[in-house]
Design an enzyme around this catalytic site. Structure first.
Site, mmCIF file in Angstrom:
data_model
loop_
_atom_site.group_PDB
_atom_site.id
_atom_site.type_symbol
_atom_site.label_atom_id
_atom_site.label_comp_id
_atom_site.label_asym_id
_atom_site.label_seq_id
_atom_site.Cartn_x
_atom_site.Cartn_y
_atom_site.Cartn_z
ATOM 1 N N LEU A 74 0.870 -1.172 0.000
ATOM 2 C CA LEU A 74 0.000 0.000 0.000
ATOM 3 C C LEU A 74 0.911 1.227 0.000
ATOM 4 O O LEU A 74 2.003 1.194 0.582
ATOM 5 C CB LEU A 74 -0.888 0.014 1.252
ATOM 6 C CG LEU A 74 -1.939 -1.106 1.360
ATOM 7 C CD1 LEU A 74 -2.650 -1.047 2.713
ATOM 8 C CD2 LEU A 74 -2.961 -0.999 0.226
ATOM 9 N N ASP A 75 0.454 2.308 -0.626
ATOM 10 C CA ASP A 75 1.234 3.550 -0.624
ATOM 11 C C ASP A 75 1.400 4.044 0.813
ATOM 12 O O ASP A 75 0.575 3.732 1.678
ATOM 13 C CB ASP A 75 0.521 4.641 -1.429
ATOM 14 C CG ASP A 75 0.383 4.265 -2.892
ATOM 15 O OD1 ASP A 75 1.164 3.423 -3.367
ATOM 16 O OD2 ASP A 75 -0.520 4.824 -3.553
#
Ligand code: URA
Length: 244
Positions: free
Chosen positions: A111-112
């Site tokens: 995930l960012d």
């Protein structure tokens, strides 16, 4: 189940090298099922050959349960990178007990740094590959906060498919519904780099905040506050696979 020497058992769970584990035991830091044990070669049934909880022990008063494999969910907070060697922000691994590092626990997909929500982690290479590969087309559900209000045309555009730079064909949302004027619930089955942000941008809007609420049939546990983790139990692993 085959008994295991205490020193080897601690080492397998990430509490240090064989030598360090031996020293911890000899120094009286270890108890098994509540009973102190200072003999590194004492044998115990580990009680687990998979991700299920086995023998209960404690190291320096930290209670632990032997698990042959580690399967975890983390409520990822914003501002953490899904990498062992982060560039600008702390690593998600700083949120987990240190004994997961020598076990080589890895993120299942990434995930960012500014994305929150459900992150799976494991030390089982096959599991990591299975659930991070795009081939399986695992649905992943994201709660998206947008800069501009979304209308029905915007939702229809995402469902019809948008062309992303460097992709050979348009990519469509597997599901998309408005959850408020400027919020969407979006499901994608791929796991391409910045996929949600790029899809929203290609459709003419901008992501202000992104939260993953579900992977396959498994939802983020509402009891987990941002930064908290827990083991995945057999029912969670079954739920994960149950999304047909
Ligand atoms: N899509 C994104 O753009 N970012 C994420 O973190 C996950 C999916």
């Amino acid at each position: 189940m085959r008994p295991m020497q205490l020193e080897r058992l601690l080492h397998a769970q990430g509490f240090g090298s064989r030598k360090e584990c031996r020293a911890l035991i000899r120094a009286g830091y270890v108890s098994v099922a509540g009973v102190p044990c200072e003999d590194p070669s004492a044998e115990f049934d580990p009680g687990s050959t998979d991700g299920s909880p086995g023998l209960a022990f404690a190291v320096d008063d930290e209670a632990w349960q032997y698990r042959a494999k580690a399967y975890l969910m983390l409520h990822k907070p914003s501002g953490y990178e899904c990498s062992h060697k982060p560039t600008f922000h702390p690593s998600v691994f700083t949120l987990l007990p240190r004994q997961f590092l020598p076990r080589d626990v890895q993120c299942v997909g990434r995930l960012d740094q500014d994305t929150t929500g459900l992150l799976l982690l494991s030390d089982d290479g096959q599991f990591i590959h299975q659930w991070s590969s795009g081939k399986k087309r695992t649905p992943k559900v994201y709660e998206v906060a947008l800069k501009h209000a979304a209308d029905d045309d915007f939702v229809a555009t995402l469902l019809a498919g948008v062309q992303l730079h460097d992709e050979p064909a348009p990519i469509a949302a597997a599901a998309c519904e408005r959850s408020g004027d400027t919020t969407l619930r979006l499901t994608i089955c791929e796991g391409k780099y910045h996929q949600v942000k790029r899809m929203i941008a290609a459709a003419g809007n901008r992501v202000e905040a992104l939260h993953r609420s579900r992977v396959g049939g498994l939802a983020l546990d509402p009891a987990l506050a941002p930064g908290q983790w827990r083991w995945l139990e057999a029912a969670d692993l079954a739920a994960l696979a149950d999304f047909a």
